[in-house]
Each structure stands twice: as C-alpha cells, then as structure tokens.
Design a protein around this motif. Structure first.
Motif, short mmCIF file in Angstrom:
data_model
loop_
_atom_site.label_atom_id
_atom_site.label_comp_id
_atom_site.label_asym_id
_atom_site.label_seq_id
_atom_site.Cartn_x
_atom_site.Cartn_y
_atom_site.Cartn_z
N LYS A 277 0.83 -1.20 0.00
CA LYS A 277 0.00 0.00 0.00
C LYS A 277 0.87 1.26 0.00
O LYS A 277 0.55 2.25 -0.68
CB LYS A 277 -0.92 -0.02 1.22
CG LYS A 277 -1.92 1.15 1.22
CD LYS A 277 -2.99 0.97 2.28
CE LYS A 277 -4.01 -0.07 1.84
NZ LYS A 277 -5.19 -0.13 2.75
N VAL A 278 1.96 1.22 0.76
CA VAL A 278 2.88 2.36 0.78
C VAL A 278 3.52 2.54 -0.59
O VAL A 278 3.62 3.66 -1.11
CB VAL A 278 3.96 2.17 1.87
CG1 VAL A 278 5.01 3.29 1.79
CG2 VAL A 278 3.33 2.12 3.25
N LYS A 279 3.93 1.41 -1.17
CA LYS A 279 4.56 1.47 -2.48
C LYS A 279 3.60 2.04 -3.52
O LYS A 279 3.99 2.82 -4.41
CB LYS A 279 5.00 0.06 -2.89
CG LYS A 279 5.89 0.02 -4.12
CD LYS A 279 6.41 -1.38 -4.36
CE LYS A 279 7.36 -1.40 -5.54
NZ LYS A 279 7.92 -2.78 -5.75
N GLU A 280 2.34 1.69 -3.43
CA GLU A 280 1.32 2.16 -4.37
C GLU A 280 1.14 3.67 -4.29
O GLU A 280 0.85 4.33 -5.29
CB GLU A 280 -0.01 1.45 -4.05
CG GLU A 280 -1.15 1.79 -4.98
CD GLU A 280 -2.43 1.07 -4.58
OE1 GLU A 280 -3.51 1.64 -4.79
OE2 GLU A 280 -2.33 -0.06 -4.04
N ASN A 281 1.36 4.24 -3.09
CA ASN A 281 1.12 5.66 -2.89
C ASN A 281 2.41 6.47 -2.70
O ASN A 281 2.37 7.58 -2.20
CB ASN A 281 0.21 5.86 -1.67
CG ASN A 281 -1.18 5.34 -1.91
OD1 ASN A 281 -1.97 5.92 -2.65
ND2 ASN A 281 -1.50 4.21 -1.28
N ILE A 282 3.52 5.90 -3.13
CA ILE A 282 4.80 6.53 -2.85
C ILE A 282 4.92 7.92 -3.48
O ILE A 282 5.47 8.84 -2.89
CB ILE A 282 5.97 5.60 -3.28
CG1 ILE A 282 7.26 6.07 -2.61
CG2 ILE A 282 6.10 5.53 -4.79
CD1 ILE A 282 8.38 5.04 -2.70
#
Length: 291
Positions: A277-282
């Motif tokens: 999820k963090v990677k998706e919104n980086i």
C-alpha cells in the motif's frame, strides 16, 4: 577465495592441537588479504541489515585463545562495517560478586543476542572449563554444593560441566541462535614475540600484565584442556573452528569467510520489502513531503 575452504578449519572429529599448523601457507600479500577482508566486511554488513529486518535469527560468535592471539583486533576489523545496533561485544573477565551469586552460565545467558543481532563473546563460557581447570581453586569461589575444597572437584565434575555447556548451546541453537566457536591457534613462539612487542612499544605498554607471563608458564596445561574441550564440545549445532593465528590478517579473513558462509545457509533471509500500500502511494507521499 580459492585458498580458503572453510570446512578445512571445522572440527568434525578428534583433533590434536600440536599437529595443526598455527600459520597458513599462502601466496596472498597483505594487500590481497586487506582487499578480501574489505569485500567480506561489506557483504556481512549488508546481510546483517537484512537479518535485522527479518528478525528471526541471531548469531553468537565465540572467540577463545591465549593472550595476544588476536581476538580484540579481529573484532575491530571484521565487524567495523556493521550497523552498531546490529552487533554487541561482551568481554568476559573474572566473575564479579553479582555473577558469583548465580550459576556460571547466567552471565552468558543474559548477554545472548536479540533476534536479528550478533553477539561476540570475547572469551566465553568455555573459560569455565579452561581457566578453572588450570586453576581449579577458582571453582571454590562459586560456593557450590559438595565442593568445599579442590579435592572435591572430580573428573566427573568437568564431564558434567561440559555436558551442561553442550545443552546450553543446543537449547539456544534450537531457538534461532547460530553458534560459531573459534579457537585462535597461536604458537608459543609467536606469543613470545607479541608480548615482547608490547613491552618495546610505548603505545602498547598498557596491554602488558605480569599475569600474562604467569599464564604463559602454564602453556602446556592450557593446550591440554583446550584440546579436550574442543574435542568434547564441537557439535553440528555449535561447531568449533581452529583458526591459524600467527598471521592476524589471514585469521581475520578466515573468520569473516566462515561467518559469511554460515549466513548464506539461512536462505529464508531476504531484503525487506516495502509495504504494498505504501509502495502504491509513494508518489503521493513524496508530493506531500515537498509541500
């Protein structure tokens, strides 16, 4: 590293120390060894970071050897690239009054590494079957039941103590601690030269102790008990490695290589991955931080 097969140093059967060389013949120059150690340091540091994040295994590195055998300098050189949070060094001296109020393994139990970390024992729990065998009167300080005089310390006492040490190592290895034990195999002549160097070099004078000469006079006794302890306690789960230590630079490379190869056996350790999820919104988070 063609000259180094780590299995050559591992104790898998009965050994006789007087038949094992204290120096390794090699064409490697000092510069070659320094370059090899630099590369190993970098690889060990990176792998230890991954091990720290993985948080499942720990390493206990046990260093034993006679005075001047190179344990201190090896710790400084082999582990200097480690993140400080990932390695803790414990140097064991004569037990203090608090430690003597517990069994002899207590101070080692409380210093065991946390998951993801390395602990280095500079002198180890083996002092309790080495120094105390050369000086059995030291056992009396432990105030043990049934041991009121040196004559009460029987061969069975030492057999029991070594069995206790094996059980200690088996217990921690079954719970995720990799135990590696290194004996720094140095010649008596090399020790003489190193002690002389300490006396002749003003910067190293402080390291010299008259006690070093007293223990040196008991060299043969120490060799006898080191040999016995190594033969009786080298196991699959906590092996001993005999490190030729007349050449300090070579000894450091050998130890670093052994630790590296043991780390490589832990195939489930991988570099930590960023949460999906963090990677998706980086990109969103980066924009927020620019504001």
């Amino acid at each position: 590293m063609k000259f180094l097969n780590v299995e050559d140093y591992k104790v898998t059967g009965k050994i006789e120390l007087n038949k094992i060389p204290t120096v390794l013949k090699s064409d490697e120059s000092s510069e070659d060894l320094e370059e090899k150690l630099d590369k190993l340091q970098a690889k060990l540091s990176k792998k230890q970071d991954a091990m720290y994040a993985h948080n499942k295994y720990s390493f206990l590195i046990c260093l034993q050897g006679m005075d001047t055998s190179g344990k201190d300098s090896l710790i400084r050189e082999v582990f200097k690239e480690f993140n400080p949070r990932g390695v803790v060094v414990h140097s064991y001296k004569t037990p203090n009054s608090t430690e003597l109020e517990h069994d002899y393994l207590w101070r080692h139990y409380i210093a065991l590494p946390e998951k993801g970390k390395f602990a280095v024992f500079n002198r180890t729990h083996y002092e309790n079957v080495l120094v105390t065998r050369v000086h059995p009167e030291y056992i009396l300080s432990e105030n043990l039941p049934g041991v009121n005089k040196v004559e009460d310390i029987t061969p069975k006492f030492w057999e029991n103590r070594m069995e206790q040490i094996i059980n200690f190592e088996k217990h921690i290895s079954q719970n995720g601690t990799v135990v590696l034990k290194f004996y720094f195999h140095m010649s008596k002549e090399e020790q003489r030269l190193r002690l002389l160097k300490r006396l002749e070099n003003e910067e190293d004078n402080w390291k010299f102790s008259t006690g070093d000469l007293k223990e040196r006079a008991l060299w043969d006794d120490y060799m006898k008990y080191y040999e016995e302890a190594i033969n009786k306690t080298s196991t699959d789960f906590a092996p001993w490695f005999i490190i030729p230590s007349d050449d300090k630079e070579m000894a450091r490379v050998i130890v670093a290589k052994i630790i590296w190869e043991e780390l490589q056996k832990l195939t489930d350790i991988v570099e930590p991955q960023l949460d999906a999820k963090v990677k998706e919104n980086i990109e969103l988070y980066k924009e927020q931080l620019k504001g």
